[in-house]
Design an enzyme around this catalytic site. Structure first.
Site, short mmCIF file in Angstrom:
data_model
loop_
_atom_site.label_atom_id
_atom_site.label_comp_id
_atom_site.label_asym_id
_atom_site.label_seq_id
_atom_site.Cartn_x
_atom_site.Cartn_y
_atom_site.Cartn_z
N LYS A 78 0.85 -1.20 0.00
CA LYS A 78 0.00 0.00 0.00
C LYS A 78 0.88 1.24 0.00
O LYS A 78 1.87 1.31 0.74
CB LYS A 78 -0.91 -0.02 1.25
CG LYS A 78 -1.91 1.13 1.31
CD LYS A 78 -2.81 0.99 2.54
CE LYS A 78 -3.85 2.10 2.62
NZ LYS A 78 -4.74 1.96 3.79
N SER A 157 -9.81 2.30 2.99
CA SER A 157 -8.92 3.01 2.08
C SER A 157 -7.99 2.09 1.28
O SER A 157 -7.43 2.49 0.27
CB SER A 157 -8.06 4.00 2.88
OG SER A 157 -7.19 3.33 3.78
N SER A 181 -10.23 0.01 7.19
CA SER A 181 -9.64 0.15 5.86
C SER A 181 -8.93 -1.09 5.33
O SER A 181 -8.49 -1.09 4.20
CB SER A 181 -8.66 1.33 5.84
OG SER A 181 -9.37 2.54 5.90
#
Length: 492
Positions: A78, A157, A181
């Protein structure tokens, strides 16, 4: 799609050990898959050359008998984790071009265990969002499509990480979870997402959103894969004052397949008004699966649950407003300044141009609740309610081993839907936020399909630093559910 991209992390590990293929071959297959699916926008930065170099080095290590826990396994990172000499943006314009000269502890642990980095995945800007629609680099598209054929959000997210794993563009990926998330995009994309206990994985080198909530974790295709990856990510870090000085267990060994006699709590407060019938059915099916496996399912109460969402949306923005003050055009990141501008002009222009609307919204909320005259009315009160939420869980865990709830209140929705209503978007986190506020481990397991043919997940919440029990129960739930659906085009 080649067979190599359909392997689980565990299968790929075992195949490498047997010499069925090399890390270079495994990595090349995933690089080809990434190139074929760029329209999904799962990656902000692809690192194919670096990946192949890492894979070659890994094959050399294996030949010498020096294989680590994740030796030669290609994964995605990420773009919230700082990676040495590789751009790290947090999906924000203000950090575009930022090249860290250091490695986050989590990625250092993974690479030290032999993992290969394919690239940096897309996310909601500064991890603020639950749809992946707030990224400066454009939204991610979920590899799944409903019966109506519309493009869907992957959740957020960590939407890029979820899409990369579901779309066979990585064997696994790192995510971060502040209010859901990891777990919510895992549910939307039909994969497994594990938020460890706060403090299990180091936050050092992870771009901060809300420091008392942020926690890194694995996003994988199976519960076993999550156990393997967590073992390679976790560990005490002296550079992070909130990192727990605890040994890392063998999480994979927890997958005994036996949960007879364990007590699973079902909180009545999670049956929220307007819950879709398909979510209620999924939950009931999960209860039946665990009961059939020999667990004792009991009703529990978590009375302060209804206050969790408003509490979170005071605490998290407050911490965000403090953390994001460093992005001012002076120290690093973008700078917007014209001749004759004062320092204040530069601050305002830089932050106005560098931050997207959702980030600006949360900074404003956070600044407001921390301001003189409102600090006690909002922030201090929210901290007291947060404590009550933790105590609710602590009381429940006096009688149960884990808690079972839905992960999200719906399946993935269409791109653009709900985006003009921030409050409706915040409600996507209604089932995940309580565990985040309490710092507890939470695991989302895909267990069924919606009426529209989209994946749905159930969440297991455990005691602090008892990921082993969550993984153990999650493995049984996964086996009982038998979820083997894949996005269209990946059925092979």
């Amino acid at each position: 799609m080649t067979d190599l991209t359909n392997l689980t992390l565990a299968d790929a590990r075992d195949g490498l050990a047997k010499g069925d293929y090399t890390s270079v071959e495994l990595t090349e297959a995933h690089i080809a898959s990434m190139a074929a699916q760029r329209k999904l926008n799962a990656y902000i930065t692809e690192t194919p050359e670096q990946a192949l170099e890492m894979a070659k080095a890994s094959d050399t290590k294996r030949a010498k008998g020096e294989a680590g826990k994740m030796e030669g396994l290609p994964i995605a990172i990420k773009d919230l984790f700082c990676t040495e000499n590789v751009q790290t943006t947090a999906a924000s314009h203000i950090l575009e071009g930022f090249i860290p000269q250091y490695e986050s502890t989590v990625t250092a642990n993974l690479f030290g265990n032999g993992a290969v980095m394919l690239g940096k995945t897309n996310l909601d800007e500064f991890a603020m969002g639950s749809s992946n629609m707030t990224s400066y680099y454009g939204n991610v598209i979920n590899p799944w499509k409903g019966k109506d054929g519309k493009d869907l959000v992957p959740g957020g997210s960590s939407g890029g990480s979820a899409a990369a794993v579901a779309g066979r563009m990585a064997l696994a990926a790192t995510g971060t979870d502040t209010g859901g998330s990891i777990r919510q995009p895992a549910a939307y994309c039909g994969i497994v997402g594990l938020k460890p206990t706060y403090g299990r994985c180091s936050r050092w080198g992870v771009v901060a959103f809300a420091s008392s909530l942020d926690q890194a974790g694995p996003m994988t295709r199976t519960v076993r894969d999550a156990a393997i990856m967590l073992g390679a990510m976790a560990g005490h870090d002296a550079k992070d004052s909130t990192s727990a000085p605890m040994a890392v267990p063998d999480f994979e060994a927890a997958l005994s397949g036996d949960i007879r006699g364990m007590k699973i709590g079902i909180p009545k407060e999670y049956r929220v008004d307007g819950m879709p019938d398909e979510i209620a059915r999924l939950w009931d099916d999960g209860v039946a699966m665990l009961r059939d496996a020999g667990a004792d399912v009991v009703d529990i109460t978590l009375p302060h649950t209804k206050y969790a969402l408003p509490t979170y949306y005071i605490v998290a923005p407050a911490e965000a407003s403090s953390n994001l003050a460093r992005y001012d055009g002076v120290r690093f990141g973008q700078r917007v300044m014209e001749d004759g501008d004062s320092l204040d002009d530069m601050y305002m222009k830089t932050r106005a141009a560098g931050f997207g609307k959702e980030v600006q919204r949360r900074i404003m909320i956070g600044t407001y609740v921390l301001s003189a005259g409102y600090y006690d009315a909002y922030y201090n009160k929210a901290l007291k309610v947060r404590r009550r939420i933790y105590e609710d869980f602590a009381n429940a865990f006096g009688t149960v081993d884990a808690v079972l709830t839905p992960t999200a209140p719906s399946a993935a929705f269409a791109v653009g839907e709900n985006s003009d209503d921030p409050v409706k978007m915040y409600l996507n986190d209604v089932f995940t936020v309580p565990a985040s506020l309490a710092g507890l481990p939470g695991l989302s397991v895909p267990t069924g399909l919606s009426d529209n043919g989209l994946p749905l997940g159930l969440q297991l919440i455990g005691k602090p630093f008892d990921e082993e029990t969550v993984i153990r129960i999650g493995g049984v739930l996964e086996t009982a559910a038998g979820f083997d659906a894949k996005p269209a085009g990946l059925e092979g």
